[in-house]
Design a protein around this motif. Structure first.
Motif, mmCIF file in Angstrom:
data_model
loop_
_atom_site.group_PDB
_atom_site.id
_atom_site.type_symbol
_atom_site.label_atom_id
_atom_site.label_comp_id
_atom_site.label_asym_id
_atom_site.label_seq_id
_atom_site.Cartn_x
_atom_site.Cartn_y
_atom_site.Cartn_z
ATOM 1 N N MET A 189 0.706 -1.239 -0.067
ATOM 2 C CA MET A 189 0.003 -0.001 -0.114
ATOM 3 C C MET A 189 0.814 1.263 0.017
ATOM 4 S SD MET A 189 -3.216 -1.543 2.632
ATOM 5 C CE MET A 189 -3.874 -2.979 1.930
ATOM 6 N N LEU A 190 0.424 2.255 -0.490
ATOM 7 C CA LEU A 190 1.255 3.631 -0.783
ATOM 8 C C LEU A 190 0.245 4.702 -0.347
ATOM 9 C CD1 LEU A 190 1.521 2.544 -4.720
ATOM 10 C CD2 LEU A 190 3.197 2.011 -2.565
ATOM 11 N N PRO A 191 0.636 4.936 1.119
ATOM 12 C CA PRO A 191 -0.229 5.639 1.693
ATOM 13 C C PRO A 191 0.259 7.362 1.430
ATOM 14 C CG PRO A 191 1.268 4.988 3.252
ATOM 15 C CD PRO A 191 1.324 4.105 2.103
ATOM 16 N N GLY A 192 1.313 7.471 1.080
ATOM 17 C CA GLY A 192 1.790 8.779 0.225
ATOM 18 C C GLY A 192 0.865 9.174 -0.715
ATOM 19 N N SER A 193 0.513 8.266 -1.599
ATOM 20 C CA SER A 193 -0.515 8.821 -2.675
ATOM 21 C C SER A 193 -2.055 8.852 -2.290
ATOM 22 C CB SER A 193 -0.307 7.853 -4.007
ATOM 23 O OG SER A 193 -0.629 6.492 -3.726
ATOM 24 N N SER A 194 -2.422 8.064 -1.397
ATOM 25 C CA SER A 194 -3.615 8.195 -0.771
ATOM 26 C C SER A 194 -3.681 9.997 -0.053
ATOM 27 C CB SER A 194 -3.990 7.174 0.423
ATOM 28 O OG SER A 194 -4.059 6.013 -0.124
ATOM 29 N N PHE A 195 -2.776 10.024 0.829
ATOM 30 C CA PHE A 195 -2.658 11.297 1.161
ATOM 31 C C PHE A 195 -2.658 12.502 0.161
ATOM 32 C CE2 PHE A 195 0.344 14.688 2.696
ATOM 33 C CZ PHE A 195 -0.414 15.271 3.653
ATOM 34 N N PHE A 196 -1.848 12.395 -0.795
ATOM 35 C CA PHE A 196 -1.690 13.430 -1.694
ATOM 36 C C PHE A 196 -2.905 13.651 -2.629
ATOM 37 C CE2 PHE A 196 -0.098 15.329 -5.618
ATOM 38 C CZ PHE A 196 0.394 16.569 -5.333
ATOM 39 N N LEU A 197 -3.445 12.381 -3.165
ATOM 40 C CA LEU A 197 -4.623 12.554 -3.957
ATOM 41 C C LEU A 197 -5.985 12.525 -3.180
ATOM 42 C CD1 LEU A 197 -3.605 9.405 -6.366
ATOM 43 C CD2 LEU A 197 -3.365 12.178 -6.811
ATOM 44 N N GLY A 198 -5.881 12.427 -1.808
ATOM 45 C CA GLY A 198 -7.284 12.529 -1.087
ATOM 46 C C GLY A 198 -8.079 11.283 -1.619
ATOM 47 N N ILE A 199 -7.577 10.216 -1.908
ATOM 48 C CA ILE A 199 -8.275 8.688 -2.127
ATOM 49 C C ILE A 199 -8.383 8.063 -0.900
ATOM 50 C CG2 ILE A 199 -7.971 9.318 -4.562
ATOM 51 C CD1 ILE A 199 -5.855 6.899 -4.247
ATOM 52 N N PRO A 200 -9.192 7.016 -0.788
ATOM 53 C CA PRO A 200 -9.180 6.050 0.170
ATOM 54 C C PRO A 200 -7.724 5.429 0.590
ATOM 55 C CG PRO A 200 -11.046 5.428 -1.068
ATOM 56 C CD PRO A 200 -10.128 6.629 -1.592
ATOM 57 N N PHE A 201 -7.383 5.155 1.967
ATOM 58 C CA PHE A 201 -6.223 4.601 2.559
ATOM 59 C C PHE A 201 -6.555 2.990 2.118
ATOM 60 C CE2 PHE A 201 -5.410 8.395 4.181
ATOM 61 C CZ PHE A 201 -3.934 8.807 3.990
ATOM 62 N N GLY A 202 -5.503 2.323 2.053
ATOM 63 C CA GLY A 202 -5.800 0.721 1.867
ATOM 64 C C GLY A 202 -6.266 0.156 3.313
ATOM 65 N N ARG A 203 -6.873 -0.786 3.061
ATOM 66 C CA ARG A 203 -7.452 -1.762 4.405
ATOM 67 C C ARG A 203 -6.657 -2.456 5.029
ATOM 68 N NH1 ARG A 203 -11.663 -4.691 1.438
ATOM 69 N NH2 ARG A 203 -12.306 -5.233 3.379
ATOM 70 N N ALA A 204 -5.414 -1.971 5.534
ATOM 71 C CA ALA A 204 -4.112 -2.496 6.126
ATOM 72 C C ALA A 204 -4.456 -3.397 7.283
ATOM 73 C CB ALA A 204 -3.153 -1.541 6.542
ATOM 74 N N LYS A 205 -5.344 -2.973 8.061
ATOM 75 C CA LYS A 205 -5.606 -3.703 9.325
ATOM 76 C C LYS A 205 -6.535 -5.083 8.924
ATOM 77 C CE LYS A 205 -6.326 -2.045 13.685
ATOM 78 N NZ LYS A 205 -5.206 -2.189 14.090
ATOM 79 N N GLU A 206 -7.452 -4.675 7.856
ATOM 80 C CA GLU A 206 -8.281 -5.919 7.647
ATOM 81 C C GLU A 206 -7.537 -7.019 7.052
ATOM 82 O OE1 GLU A 206 -12.184 -4.428 5.814
ATOM 83 O OE2 GLU A 206 -11.059 -2.556 6.565
ATOM 84 N N PHE A 207 -6.561 -6.476 5.900
ATOM 85 C CA PHE A 207 -5.678 -7.532 5.322
ATOM 86 C C PHE A 207 -4.850 -7.965 6.426
ATOM 87 C CE2 PHE A 207 -4.857 -6.372 0.552
ATOM 88 C CZ PHE A 207 -6.200 -5.934 0.548
ATOM 89 N N ILE A 208 -4.158 -7.563 7.550
ATOM 90 C CA ILE A 208 -3.429 -8.026 8.341
ATOM 91 C C ILE A 208 -4.491 -9.247 9.212
ATOM 92 C CG2 ILE A 208 -2.210 -7.890 10.539
ATOM 93 C CD1 ILE A 208 -1.209 -5.026 9.384
#
Ligand code: NIG
Ligand code: FE
Length: 408
Positions: free
Chosen positions: A288-307
């Motif tokens: 997952m690439l949280p820098g692009s979620s942050f910059f584009l204002g799109i959802p963050f990946g569901r990291a906790k659910e994946f884990i």
């Protein structure tokens, strides 16, 4: 030999042979307090507690007093596009004024804009601009970097990019892995079908430079069928896939990636439980690439659910001029904690061992393990793992060691 003494916290200790962490293991990492660590021939020779450090073994060593600072593995950044020309600050204004990533791309901006700039830039100038970014990243603690092509968008300019990446690889102490991303967007002057064929045809040439093949498998870019063809062509040249999937839509990219044995599938801002199920039991690292979620204002990946579903996660910067203009892995780690609710230990695993795995490098870097490269960060006194993402802008680094040598 270099001996680092009086380490307040030595974190990221992983037994030899552990190449990635998944599920509940993500919450674990080895920690030693009041520790020492020895470096020999560029590798981690050993570590232990100060109380057990034999005086005799310190004799021939160059000693560094950590003064209670923390030592951790250098960051591994498994997804970047740092070879590009110029900047896209004009589009930054369009974005502020409300245009989406897709709208900017549809107006001929985005990746095609970078491709035009790259075409007009000499190879030496492209190298000079790109190596400056790599130096900045190393200075911020990154010791292994994957770099993609994908702003050439015709055979000559893609090869120009691949040559520049090779030159970077040969010039820096960081480990560099090379990815051919010809299928990043359809190059100017081609129909979609023509372009896919041209990229399939240049695969053997690209494979002379690249370790991996990537495709932007997403709405408005390349389809699952295109991806299937390109990954098959890559496999025939020995290139393992690492692909862009599910950034703009639930694209089917995860499925085609896993089917082709991808080392990683990256972005994953838009996923359903089907993607989680497909990834379970595979050798593919969800990245997952949280820098692009942050910059584009799109959802963050569901990291906790994946884990929670037993999967591992890697985080990477996606450093590029359009969706993530930063290669700061400490900030990526902070976004992992602040926006994706990862614990600092989980976040550390995402940006070290698991991101090394996502480049096929976790047997040689990404953790404190005897025999691995001494790619290490020594912090200023007073730092702990939790403070790293918490005080996310306070300078923390004292020395970056890459291959056992302090970065100048
Ligand atoms: O990973 N999504 C596709 N590629 C890059 C963006 C590249 C660009 O906009 O220049 C990414 O976000
Ligand atoms: Fe990317």
């Amino acid at each position: 030999m270099i001996l680092i003494k009086n380490i307040g916290e030595l974190v990221g200790i992983v037994p030899a042979g552990v190449l990635r962490k998944q599920g509940a293991e993500m919450a674990e990492t080895g920690v030693l307090r009041d520790a020492w660590l020895a470096i020999e021939d560029g590798k981690i020779a050993g570590f232990g507690q100060m109380a057990d450090l034999a005086v005799a073994s310190t004799g021939s060593a160059t000693a560094i007093d950590a003064r209670g600072g923390m030592v951790l593995p250098a960051f591994c950044d498994s997804h970047t596009h740092i070879v590009y020309a110029g900047s896209r600050d004009g589009e930054f204004l369009d974005k502020i004024n409300g245009l989406s990533y897709e709208e900017i791309a549809a107006r001929g901006g985005g990746i095609l804009n970078s491709s035009d700039l790259l075409h007009e830039t000499s190879e030496d100038e492209l190298y000079a601009q790109s190596i400056a970014r790599v130096r900045e990243m190393m200075g911020k603690g990154t010791g292994a970097i994957e770099i993609k092509s994908g702003y050439g968008l015709n055979p000559a300019d893609e090869l120009k990019m691949l040559r520049v990446i090779r030159r970077i690889k040969e010039s820096v102490p960081a480990l560099v892995r090379v990815t051919f991303l010809g299928a990043h967007a359809v190059g100017r002057g081609y129909t979609h079908e023509e372009y896919v064929q041209v990229m399939v045809d240049m695969m053997p040439q690209a494979a002379e430079y690249a370790d991996f093949v990537d495709v932007f498998c997403d709405e408005g870019f390349f389809t699952v069928e295109d991806t299937d063809r390109l990954l098959s062509a890559g496999a025939a040249c020995g290139l393992r896939p690492k692909i862009h999937a599910n950034e703009l839509a639930v694209s089917g990219g995860v499925q085609v990636g896993v089917r082709h044995g991808a080392l990683s599938v990256d972005h994953l801002e838009r996923t359903t439980d089907v993607e989680i199920e497909v990834l379970r039991g595979s050798s593919t690292m969800p990245t997952m690439l949280p820098g692009s979620s942050f910059f584009l204002g799109i959802p963050f990946g569901r990291a906790k659910e994946f884990i929670g579903a037993g999967l591992g996660i890697a985080l990477a910067s996606d450093y590029n001029p359009g969706s993530s203009p930063s290669g700061d892995m400490r900030f990526v780690m902070a976004l992992g904690c602040i926006r994706m609710r990862l614990t600092p230990v989980q976040a550390l695993n995402t940006v070290t061992l698991n991101s090394a795995y996502a480049m096929g490098l976790s047997d040689i870097t990404g953790s404190i393990t005897p025999g691995k490269r001494a790619d290490l960060l020594l912090t200023r006194p007073g730092w702990t793992l939790t403070k790293l993402p918490y005080l996310y802008q306070t300078p923390f680094l004292r020395t970056v060691f890459l291959g056992g040598r302090p970065l100048e």
